[in-house]
Design an enzyme around this catalytic site. Structure first.
Site, short mmCIF file in Angstrom:
data_model
loop_
_atom_site.label_atom_id
_atom_site.label_comp_id
_atom_site.label_asym_id
_atom_site.label_seq_id
_atom_site.Cartn_x
_atom_site.Cartn_y
_atom_site.Cartn_z
CE1 TYR A 35 45.10 48.45 -5.34
CE2 TYR A 35 43.92 46.67 -6.42
CZ TYR A 35 43.96 47.97 -5.95
OH TYR A 35 42.88 48.79 -6.10
CG ASP B 293 41.48 52.87 0.66
OD1 ASP B 293 40.48 53.31 0.05
OD2 ASP B 293 41.55 51.72 1.13
#
Length: 372
Positions: A171, A116
């Site tokens: 992540y 994002d």
């Protein structure tokens, strides 16, 4: 009858007469000048030699990038994106032909994971049909800004899709520990998180592992939606460390796939629970049907560490192909992360007071979090 250019000009157009103009030819053993031989007239344009088509190969690019200042990874014609920068560099370097330069779909460009706005990637994989050649990676990098680097390319099968062939994604999230304090802390750079709070964070991490319904950790999904079932294989919290004068802890999370805002909402709930001394059972409750208003933590600290291709790599090795592996570039990637990603995360968080402003905005309406 002997035809001459003078007779011909009376009967045919000038464009047809030009078809006669050729040095000479022979008919019946006699040589005739060009203008005495009638040629077949045609309206077809002269053939133009097509540009040479260079062969393309299906490859996987291994790259890293700092996402600060970008509207995300995926190409968007109306926004500044990582893919937009990468595709321009591929065209300029000759890895994508001019004929295919108008649309990245012409070379089947796909990515392993979307990131994002403002999210970084230490390791990302992009596949495409690319023109390969000597020194192609340095050529591509010469057209990229310093905060986007291509490390290598690997030949892959024609059916390779980085999103579908990816087993899991790893992540990380870098969190300043002063945000865990119950009250505002005037000298946040002096704060040191107590060991019991770190232990509590690790307990919460373990609660998230396994398969659960994460409907409360995304948007637009209900408890009954089968797509909210996600599998988390690993969730860990590091020891605190000092970066740029502040104390931080680093979370690392690995799962098959993640929904929109899922990781940021998981971190957001953990921050609120730690500040409020909530029982760890609240994580279990979040997987139940009751809808909870869980805020998403700031996006500046979220980093895609790497996509994992265990099954594909195992098959590739049996077929004599190269695996998709970032480890051989570890030293370069570690330096890139330190210079461009960690420095960007900490600088933006400190200069913009991002986490403190986020907490203040939440407590404007504390009744929204009555479940704590």
């Amino acid at each position: 009858m002997l035809f001459t250019a003078r007779h011909f000009s009376r009967q045919f157009s000038e464009s047809a007469r030009l078809a006669w103009l050729k040095p000479s030819c022979t008919r019946g053993g006699l040589a005739f000048p060009t203008h005495c031989i009638k040629r077949e007239y045609t309206n077809e344009p002269a053939e133009v030699e097509a540009p040479q088509r260079l062969p393309k190969r299906k490859v996987a690019l291994l790259l890293s990038y700092c996402g600060a200042g970008y509207q995300g990874m995926q190409h968007n014609p109306n926004a500044k994106t990582i893919e937009g920068e990468l595709f321009k560099a591929l065209v300029a370097a000759g890895a994508v032909s001019k004929e295919n330069s108008s649309d990245q779909n012409k070379v089947s460009l796909m990515r392993a994971a979307r990131t994002d706005k403002g999210v970084h990637a230490v390791g990302q994989v992009v596949s495409l049909k690319m023109i390969v050649g000597d020194e192609i990676v340095p050529r591509i990098n010469s057209y990229l800004p310093d905060h986007i680097r291509v490390w290598d390319y690997v030949r892959v099968s024609k059916s390779f899709n980085p999103k579908n062939f990816c087993d899991s994604r790893v992540y990380s999230y870098l969190l300043p520990t002063h945000i865990l304090a119950q009250a505002s802390f005037n000298h946040s750079s002096e704060y040191r998180v107590p060991p019991e709070k770190v232990d509590f964070l690790r307990t919460l991490c373990s609660k998230f592992t396994g398969t659960h319904s994460f409907h409360n950790f995304t948007i637009g999904k209900s408890f009954t939606d089968s797509s909210v079932k996600r599998y988390i294989t690993k969730f860990e919290c590091s020891e605190p460390r000092i970066i740029a004068g502040f104390e931080w802890v680093n979370f690392q999370i690995q799962g098959q796939s993640f929904m929109l805002h899922q990781i940021r909402k998981m971190i957001g709930l953990m921050i609120l629970m730690t500040r409020a001394n909530s029982p760890s059972s609240l994580v279990d409750d979040s997987f139940l049907e009751r809808k909870l208003n869980i805020p998403k933590a700031p996006g500046i600290s979220l980093v895609l560490e790497r996509p994992v291709f265990s099954a594909y790599n195992k098959l590739a090795l049996t077929q004599g192909k190269s695996p998709i592996d970032f480890s051989q570039h570890k030293n370069q990637i570690d330096k890139f992360k330190s210079d461009h990603i960690d420095s960007s995360v900490t600088a933006l968080a400190i200069q913009n007071d991002s986490f403190d402003q986020w907490i203040k905005s939440l407590y404007t309406f504390p009744e929204s979090f009555d479940y704590l």
